[in-house]
Design an enzyme around this catalytic site. Structure first.
Site, PDB file in Angstrom:
ATOM      1  N   HIS A  83       0.683  -1.199   0.088  1.00 32.38           N
ATOM      2  CA  HIS A  83      -0.187  -0.055   0.061  1.00 32.38           C
ATOM      3  C   HIS A  83       0.774   1.352   0.159  1.00 32.38           C
ATOM      4  CE1 HIS A  83      -3.305  -2.358   0.186  1.00 32.38           C
ATOM      5  NE2 HIS A  83      -4.364  -1.497   0.256  1.00 32.38           N
ATOM      6  N   ASP A 125      -5.415   5.750   9.733  1.00 29.16           N
ATOM      7  CA  ASP A 125      -6.832   6.077   9.297  1.00 29.16           C
ATOM      8  C   ASP A 125      -7.309   4.678   8.782  1.00 29.16           C
ATOM      9  OD1 ASP A 125      -6.499   8.427  10.218  1.00 29.16           O
ATOM     10  OD2 ASP A 125      -6.279   9.393   8.446  1.00 29.16           O
ATOM     11  N   GLU A 174      -8.513  15.306  14.087  1.00 28.29           N
ATOM     12  CA  GLU A 174      -7.906  15.538  12.672  1.00 28.29           C
ATOM     13  C   GLU A 174      -8.583  16.698  12.111  1.00 28.29           C
ATOM     14  OE1 GLU A 174      -7.301  12.198  10.024  1.00 28.29           O
ATOM     15  OE2 GLU A 174      -6.232  11.099  11.229  1.00 28.29           O
TER      16      GLU A 174
HETATM   17  P1  FAD Z   1       4.444  -1.702   1.785  1.00 25.03           P
HETATM   18  O1  FAD Z   1       3.863  -0.910   1.040  1.00 25.03           O
HETATM   19  O2  FAD Z   1       4.324  -3.172   1.484  1.00 25.03           O
HETATM   20  O3  FAD Z   1       5.818  -1.579   2.180  1.00 25.03           O
HETATM   21  C1  FAD Z   1       6.187  -0.501   2.683  1.00 25.03           C
HETATM   22  C2  FAD Z   1       7.992  -0.192   2.905  1.00 25.03           C
HETATM   23  O4  FAD Z   1       8.213  -1.012   4.332  1.00 25.03           O
HETATM   24  C3  FAD Z   1       8.811  -0.712   1.973  1.00 25.03           C
HETATM   25  O5  FAD Z   1      10.066  -0.256   1.809  1.00 25.03           O
HETATM   26  C4  FAD Z   1       8.924  -2.359   2.308  1.00 25.03           C
HETATM   27  O6  FAD Z   1       9.994  -2.846   2.122  1.00 25.03           O
HETATM   28  C5  FAD Z   1       8.742  -2.026   4.060  1.00 25.03           C
HETATM   29  N1  FAD Z   1       8.297  -2.950   4.636  1.00 25.03           N
HETATM   30  C6  FAD Z   1       7.018  -3.868   4.441  1.00 25.03           C
HETATM   31  N2  FAD Z   1       6.962  -4.834   5.336  1.00 25.03           N
HETATM   32  C7  FAD Z   1       8.138  -4.704   6.107  1.00 25.03           C
HETATM   33  C8  FAD Z   1       8.722  -5.379   7.373  1.00 25.03           C
HETATM   34  N3  FAD Z   1       7.799  -6.296   7.883  1.00 25.03           N
HETATM   35  N4  FAD Z   1       9.834  -5.035   7.797  1.00 25.03           N
HETATM   36  C9  FAD Z   1      10.664  -4.197   7.352  1.00 25.03           C
HETATM   37  N5  FAD Z   1      10.022  -3.327   6.231  1.00 25.03           N
HETATM   38  C10 FAD Z   1       9.161  -3.784   5.754  1.00 25.03           C
HETATM   39  N6  FAD Z   1      -0.046   5.939   6.674  1.00 25.03           N
HETATM   40  C11 FAD Z   1      -0.106   6.534   7.866  1.00 25.03           C
HETATM   41  O7  FAD Z   1       0.789   6.762   8.699  1.00 25.03           O
HETATM   42  N7  FAD Z   1      -1.516   7.101   8.437  1.00 25.03           N
HETATM   43  C12 FAD Z   1      -2.467   6.591   7.860  1.00 25.03           C
HETATM   44  O8  FAD Z   1      -3.597   7.135   8.000  1.00 25.03           O
HETATM   45  C13 FAD Z   1      -2.392   6.041   6.594  1.00 25.03           C
HETATM   46  N8  FAD Z   1      -3.374   5.653   5.680  1.00 25.03           N
HETATM   47  C14 FAD Z   1      -3.476   5.149   4.711  1.00 25.03           C
HETATM   48  C15 FAD Z   1      -4.504   4.723   3.792  1.00 25.03           C
HETATM   49  C16 FAD Z   1      -4.373   4.176   2.697  1.00 25.03           C
HETATM   50  C17 FAD Z   1      -5.610   3.723   1.931  1.00 25.03           C
HETATM   51  C18 FAD Z   1      -3.230   3.850   2.091  1.00 25.03           C
HETATM   52  C19 FAD Z   1      -3.152   3.070   0.931  1.00 25.03           C
HETATM   53  C20 FAD Z   1      -2.159   3.952   2.887  1.00 25.03           C
HETATM   54  C21 FAD Z   1      -2.159   4.857   4.101  1.00 25.03           C
HETATM   55  N9  FAD Z   1      -1.011   5.066   4.862  1.00 25.03           N
HETATM   56  C22 FAD Z   1      -1.130   5.457   6.037  1.00 25.03           C
HETATM   57  C23 FAD Z   1       0.299   4.718   4.283  1.00 25.03           C
HETATM   58  C24 FAD Z   1       0.844   3.332   4.884  1.00 25.03           C
HETATM   59  O9  FAD Z   1       0.991   3.468   6.275  1.00 25.03           O
HETATM   60  C25 FAD Z   1       2.347   3.063   4.215  1.00 25.03           C
HETATM   61  O10 FAD Z   1       2.242   3.095   2.785  1.00 25.03           O
HETATM   62  C26 FAD Z   1       2.773   1.514   4.554  1.00 25.03           C
HETATM   63  O11 FAD Z   1       4.000   1.479   4.109  1.00 25.03           O
HETATM   64  C27 FAD Z   1       1.760   0.674   4.001  1.00 25.03           C
HETATM   65  O12 FAD Z   1       1.889  -0.517   4.627  1.00 25.03           O
HETATM   66  P2  FAD Z   1       2.179  -1.876   3.825  1.00 25.03           P
HETATM   67  O13 FAD Z   1       2.069  -2.862   4.598  1.00 25.03           O
HETATM   68  O14 FAD Z   1       1.249  -1.805   2.717  1.00 25.03           O
HETATM   69  O15 FAD Z   1       3.611  -1.726   3.280  1.00 25.03           O
END
Ligand code: FAD
Length: 532
Positions: A111, A173, A285
């Protein structure tokens, strides 16, 4: 026979053996369709049990080559589906020990919006193939906490904790994000002013470093790794377990929005609310509501149809209005006092008369509110679209200027999408400076703002236009001296830009990289270090 002949024969023999091994492995392992001659991964160095979990089928590669942003693509050589934490350690060790180390990145839930979990010609570790789950515990020293796998989604942490009447205190969120993914950034939402970001609410982690070493870390054990990994953009290791703070959960919440036409009054009230020491709000917020906000906006369903048209006509009159969002938790026992507490809390606030809107919902429905919007948008085909997002931390001293120059001067004027566009304050003291996460500078201000320009675009072409707008906003801030920091950074291109981002923390960040991932194997999608 000359010496040259011997060397040539030796090379030829090696070549034949290498190819034979490749042919045998490609026949009997899941990555049989891989073209080893073009791949940069020396697959023959992997043990069979590791190689058997590496896939190169079209679906795996396609999923790992894209993310929520839909504007960025990178093709990995393979996708690794670990069945255990030690599989990940062995994969990283294979790369680290090789003369030709290959890049590796964890993919939590994909994400990100700028390719941060992607890797070109390397291996994506699909964390969701682990199933470590969530276990809720209590200890005398820590109180309630839960141990969760790095791959676990926050929605599952919530569900399991709630079975015990408990919940984490700091949220994002949206809850369909992985624990490892948000802890690699910060994890912020309306609770951050009170409890700090999610990274401030972790007791301990298990991490597999860029050398393939399994390390448990906390504030007292391997503390450098602990602070490095929190907000460390995946640079020092893969988080496989986190121990997260839990508190007693409320059952219900009072959820209120107040509308302002004056940005100064709006931010003053936000800052007042987050400064209340006792019995204040649990969540604060804020967001922009612009003339003609379309249905393609997560926030749209808070208001009834009637209230929405009332707010929209105010927005039409002023071009943009500001919505302050406050939540107060309560349970069956505190039901009699919560309304009085709210009345007390709202005394002296300067929202527009008649523009206060209240809802009463369950705690879980409130936390999971974006999911409801997601399902609605999905049914209209509006969720799976490009998301050219820009997330920033802005110094408090510049937030009025930011409103004039960016919110009004660019976002409202150019009107390219309906957001949501978030703006809310946080307390600096809730962020531990030892963590890798970077917030806006300005030690004189206890408060800084987070801004989220969370655009949805109709198609890739529109997405690129908004992406250009994001770049213009960053350039403008640079020109006029608004020192923003990117949250979930994606627009830094050079080492100098990263050095500026990390400021005084850069040398420590570099030292930690040299210590825990000296071959620069991990999370190259963040584009900070050049792979050796
Ligand atoms: P990924 O996109 O899969 O990974 C992100 C990064 O983290 C990459 O560099 C990856 O290599 C690394 N990573 C993933 N897993 C691990 C692990 N286990 N160990 C070490 N590194 C790792 N963020 C906020 O702070 N607040 C919000 O309210 C918020 N709302 C959101 C709403 C939506 C709809 C979306 C799409 C995103 C939102 N985000 C928010 C952003 C989100 O927190 C970050 O994009 C986060 O990285 C997404 O998590 P993911 O599991 O999809 O990570």
């Amino acid at each position: 026979m000359t010496k040259a002949h011997v060397i040539r024969a030796y090379i030829l023999a090696l070549y034949i053996i290498n190819n034979l091994v490749s042919i045998i492995l490609t026949k009997f392992t899941p990555w049989k369709d891989i073209k080893t001659s073009t791949s940069l991964i020396p697959f023959e160095t992997l043990s069979l049990d590791i190689a058997s979990k590496l896939y190169t089928d079209t679906n795996s590669i396609k999923t790992a080559s894209s993310d929520f942003g839909k504007l960025f693509q990178e093709t990995p050589s393979g996708v690794f589906y670990p069945s255990s934490v030690s599989d990940i350690a062995r994969l990283i060790k294979s790369s680290y020990a090789s003369n030709y180390p290959f890049k590796i990145t964890a993919r939590g839930h994909g994400h990100s919006v700028g390719g941060q979990a992607m890797v070109k010609d390397g291996v994506v570790v699909e964390m969701s193939s682990l199933s470590s789950g969530v276990s809720v515990c209590w200890s005398e020293s820590l109180g309630y906490y839960c141990d969760v796998g790095g791959e676990v989604l926050w929605i599952d942490v919530l569900r399991t904790a709630m079975e015990h009447g408990l919940a984490p205190v700091s949220w994002t969120d949206y809850l369909y994000l992985s624990v490892g993914g948000t802890l690699s950034n910060a994890g912020i939402s309306g609770q951050s002013f009170l409890h700090g970001p999610q990274i401030s609410n972790v007791h301990e982690m298990d991490v597999i470093t860029g050398k393939g070493d399994f390390m448990t870390c906390s504030k007292t054990v391997n503390s450098e790794l602990f602070y490095g990994v929190l907000g460390g953009l995946g640079q020092f290791g893969i988080i496989t377990r986190a121990r997260i703070v839990l508190h007693k959960a409320p059952t219900r919440v009072k959820w209120i929005r107040m509308i302002y036409k004056d940005f100064d009054a709006f931010t003053k009230d936000q800052e007042h609310l987050i400064s209340i020491d006792n019995n204040g709000p649990n969540y604060v917020e804020g967001s922009l509501i612009m003339k003609k906000s379309s249905a393609n906006n997560w926030r749209s369903s808070f208001f009834s149809v009637l209230d929405e048209s009332k707010v929209n006509s105010l927005a039409s009159k002023y071009g943009v209005v500001y919505s302050l969002e406050v939540v107060k938790y309560y349970n069956d026992i505190s039901i009699t006092t919560v309304n009085e507490e709210l009345d007390e809390m709202f005394k002296g606030l300067s929202f527009e008369t008649g523009f206060i809107f209240k809802k009463d919902v369950s705690f879980v429905d409130f936390l999971n509110r974006v999911r409801i919007e997601e399902l609605k948008l999905q049914s209209k085909g509006l969720w799976d679209v490009p998301h050219p997002w820009l997330n920033l931390f802005v110094p408090k001293s510049c937030i009025q200027d930011f409103n004039q120059r960016v919110f009004i001067g660019i976002i409202q004027k150019e009107n390219k999408s309906s957001g949501p566009f978030l703006v809310y304050p946080m307390n600096r003291k809730k962020w531990d400076a030892r963590m890798s996460a970077i917030i806006s500078e300005g030690d004189d201000d206890d408060v800084f703002y987070t801004v989220g320009l969370l655009h949805s675009a109709r198609n890739v072409e529109d997405g690129k236009i908004i992406d250009d707008q994001n770049k213009r906003i960053l350039e403008l801030c640079d020109e006029i001296g608004i020192e923003v920091k990117q949250y979930l950074p994606q627009y830094y291109k050079t080492k100098e830009e990263w050095m500026k981002h990390f400021g005084a923390k850069w040398s420590l960040f570099e030292e930690r990289k040299a210590k825990y991932d000296p071959k620069m194997i991990l999370s190259p999608g963040q584009r900070i270090f050049k792979f050796i």
